[in-house]
Design a protein around this motif. Sequence first.
Motif, short mmCIF file in Angstrom:
data_model
loop_
_atom_site.label_atom_id
_atom_site.label_comp_id
_atom_site.label_asym_id
_atom_site.label_seq_id
_atom_site.Cartn_x
_atom_site.Cartn_y
_atom_site.Cartn_z
N ALA A 1 3.05 16.17 9.48
CA ALA A 1 1.90 17.00 9.86
C ALA A 1 2.00 18.43 9.36
CB ALA A 1 1.73 16.98 11.38
N PHE A 2 2.32 18.61 8.08
CA PHE A 2 2.36 19.95 7.51
C PHE A 2 0.97 20.55 7.47
CE2 PHE A 2 6.18 18.72 4.60
CZ PHE A 2 7.06 18.93 5.65
N PRO A 3 0.84 21.85 7.73
CA PRO A 3 -0.45 22.52 7.57
C PRO A 3 -0.98 22.35 6.15
CG PRO A 3 1.08 23.94 8.76
CD PRO A 3 1.88 22.77 8.25
N GLY A 4 -2.28 22.19 6.03
CA GLY A 4 -2.92 22.04 4.74
C GLY A 4 -3.12 20.60 4.31
N TYR A 5 -2.49 19.69 5.03
CA TYR A 5 -2.54 18.27 4.65
C TYR A 5 -3.43 17.45 5.59
CZ TYR A 5 1.41 18.84 1.40
OH TYR A 5 2.23 19.22 0.37
N GLY A 6 -4.29 18.09 6.37
CA GLY A 6 -5.04 17.38 7.40
C GLY A 6 -5.86 16.22 6.88
N ALA A 7 -6.69 16.47 5.88
CA ALA A 7 -7.55 15.41 5.35
C ALA A 7 -6.72 14.31 4.71
CB ALA A 7 -8.54 15.99 4.35
N TYR A 8 -5.72 14.69 3.96
CA TYR A 8 -4.87 13.71 3.29
C TYR A 8 -4.12 12.86 4.31
CZ TYR A 8 -1.14 11.89 0.27
OH TYR A 8 -0.25 11.07 -0.39
N ALA A 9 -3.54 13.50 5.32
CA ALA A 9 -2.80 12.76 6.34
C ALA A 9 -3.72 11.80 7.08
CB ALA A 9 -2.14 13.72 7.31
N ALA A 10 -4.94 12.23 7.37
CA ALA A 10 -5.89 11.36 8.05
C ALA A 10 -6.22 10.13 7.21
CB ALA A 10 -7.16 12.13 8.38
N SER A 11 -6.38 10.33 5.91
CA SER A 11 -6.68 9.20 5.03
C SER A 11 -5.51 8.22 4.98
CB SER A 11 -7.04 9.69 3.63
OG SER A 11 -5.91 10.13 2.90
N LYS A 12 -4.29 8.73 5.00
CA LYS A 12 -3.13 7.85 4.93
C LYS A 12 -2.86 7.17 6.27
CE LYS A 12 -2.26 8.27 0.60
NZ LYS A 12 -2.47 7.10 -0.29
N GLY A 13 -3.24 7.81 7.37
CA GLY A 13 -3.17 7.14 8.67
C GLY A 13 -4.05 5.90 8.68
N ALA A 14 -5.20 5.99 8.03
CA ALA A 14 -6.09 4.84 7.93
C ALA A 14 -5.43 3.72 7.13
CB ALA A 14 -7.41 5.25 7.27
N VAL A 15 -4.72 4.08 6.07
CA VAL A 15 -4.02 3.07 5.27
C VAL A 15 -2.98 2.33 6.12
CG1 VAL A 15 -2.44 2.74 3.32
CG2 VAL A 15 -4.39 4.29 3.09
N GLU A 16 -2.26 3.07 6.93
CA GLU A 16 -1.23 2.44 7.76
C GLU A 16 -1.85 1.48 8.77
OE1 GLU A 16 1.50 5.28 9.39
OE2 GLU A 16 1.94 6.17 7.43
N ALA A 17 -2.98 1.84 9.36
CA ALA A 17 -3.65 0.96 10.30
C ALA A 17 -4.15 -0.30 9.61
CB ALA A 17 -4.82 1.70 10.96
N ASN B 1 0.84 -1.19 0.00
CA ASN B 1 0.00 0.00 0.00
C ASN B 1 0.88 1.25 0.00
OD1 ASN B 1 -2.62 -1.22 0.11
ND2 ASN B 1 -2.28 -1.68 2.27
N PHE B 2 0.22 2.40 -0.21
CA PHE B 2 0.96 3.66 -0.17
C PHE B 2 0.35 4.61 0.85
CE2 PHE B 2 3.59 2.42 -3.53
CZ PHE B 2 4.63 3.34 -3.59
N SER B 3 1.19 5.07 1.75
CA SER B 3 0.86 6.14 2.68
C SER B 3 1.69 7.36 2.29
CB SER B 3 1.12 5.70 4.11
OG SER B 3 0.84 6.74 5.03
N SER B 4 2.08 8.14 3.26
CA SER B 4 2.90 9.33 3.03
C SER B 4 3.60 9.70 4.32
CB SER B 4 2.02 10.50 2.58
OG SER B 4 2.76 11.71 2.59
N ASN C 1 7.21 -7.55 7.00
CA ASN C 1 5.77 -7.76 6.96
C ASN C 1 5.09 -6.88 8.00
OD1 ASN C 1 3.35 -8.95 6.11
ND2 ASN C 1 3.51 -10.63 7.59
N GLY C 2 3.97 -6.27 7.62
CA GLY C 2 3.22 -5.43 8.55
C GLY C 2 3.92 -4.12 8.89
N GLN C 3 4.75 -3.62 7.98
CA GLN C 3 5.59 -2.47 8.28
C GLN C 3 5.19 -1.26 7.43
OE1 GLN C 3 7.81 -2.75 10.88
NE2 GLN C 3 6.86 -4.79 10.98
N VAL C 4 5.54 -0.07 7.95
CA VAL C 4 5.47 1.16 7.17
C VAL C 4 6.89 1.64 6.94
CG1 VAL C 4 4.66 3.55 7.10
CG2 VAL C 4 3.23 1.79 8.17
N LEU C 5 7.33 1.64 5.69
CA LEU C 5 8.68 2.07 5.34
C LEU C 5 8.63 3.53 4.89
CD1 LEU C 5 8.89 -1.08 5.17
CD2 LEU C 5 10.71 -0.73 3.51
#
Length: 249
Positions: free
Chosen positions: A150-166, A141-144, A238-242
Amino acid sequence: MTTQSSTTPRVALVTGGSRGIGRQITRQLAADGFAVAVGYAGNKEAAEEVVREIEAAGGAAFAAGADVAEEAEVAAVFDLAEARYGGIDAVVHAAGRMPLSPIAELDLAELDSLYRTNIRGTFVVDQQAARRLRPGGALVNFSSSIVGLAFPGYGAYAASKGAVEALTLVLARELRGRDVTVNTVAPGPTATELFLDGKDEETVARLAAQPPLERLGTPEDIASVVSFLVGPAGRWVNGQVLRANGGII
């Protein structure tokens, strides 16, 4: 680029494979000997251009369009890959959206659209991958790195990628006994057309100076990480975020 050395090559499906990081991943995996299904959302011409490049170098590939949030469309792409090549060994989910806005100003309709692609889309692709990957397979998968930066302006995007990591860690544990790895790559600032669009030279220079390596990442940097994860050298990861970001913290 190498040609297939077997009549039954390993097979990869890459979403978002027509441009940017996803495009380079398709090239890299083809060079590694995979037959590649190049997934795209709207830019059929760009996807077919990638296919022609791969075929000209002796590889095997085809383009397949799908909205990653639509279960039937994604399942159809998996069906095509299985019908053409006999199975799927690697799924790389690189498709995503990145609208930017301060949280207080974000149109909630834009939020819903973002989450539909980045969260639901990841769930749909991962669900098909979990059902279909052959033993010895890999899902990436791809996160960021923005999740941590936590740069300003990226709140919604960061939240969506946090879900990907989980989701990545949960799915890795759910696939116990299947001999399938599940990981996420989280790039830092990477010099793609999408990233550079709308940024002035000063902004780009500031972002490039942040990593200790003092440059932006390249699509080739990220594709190499994916190549490792889906290849034999990456089987114990396995199960990692690189966080492929040159050392930004």
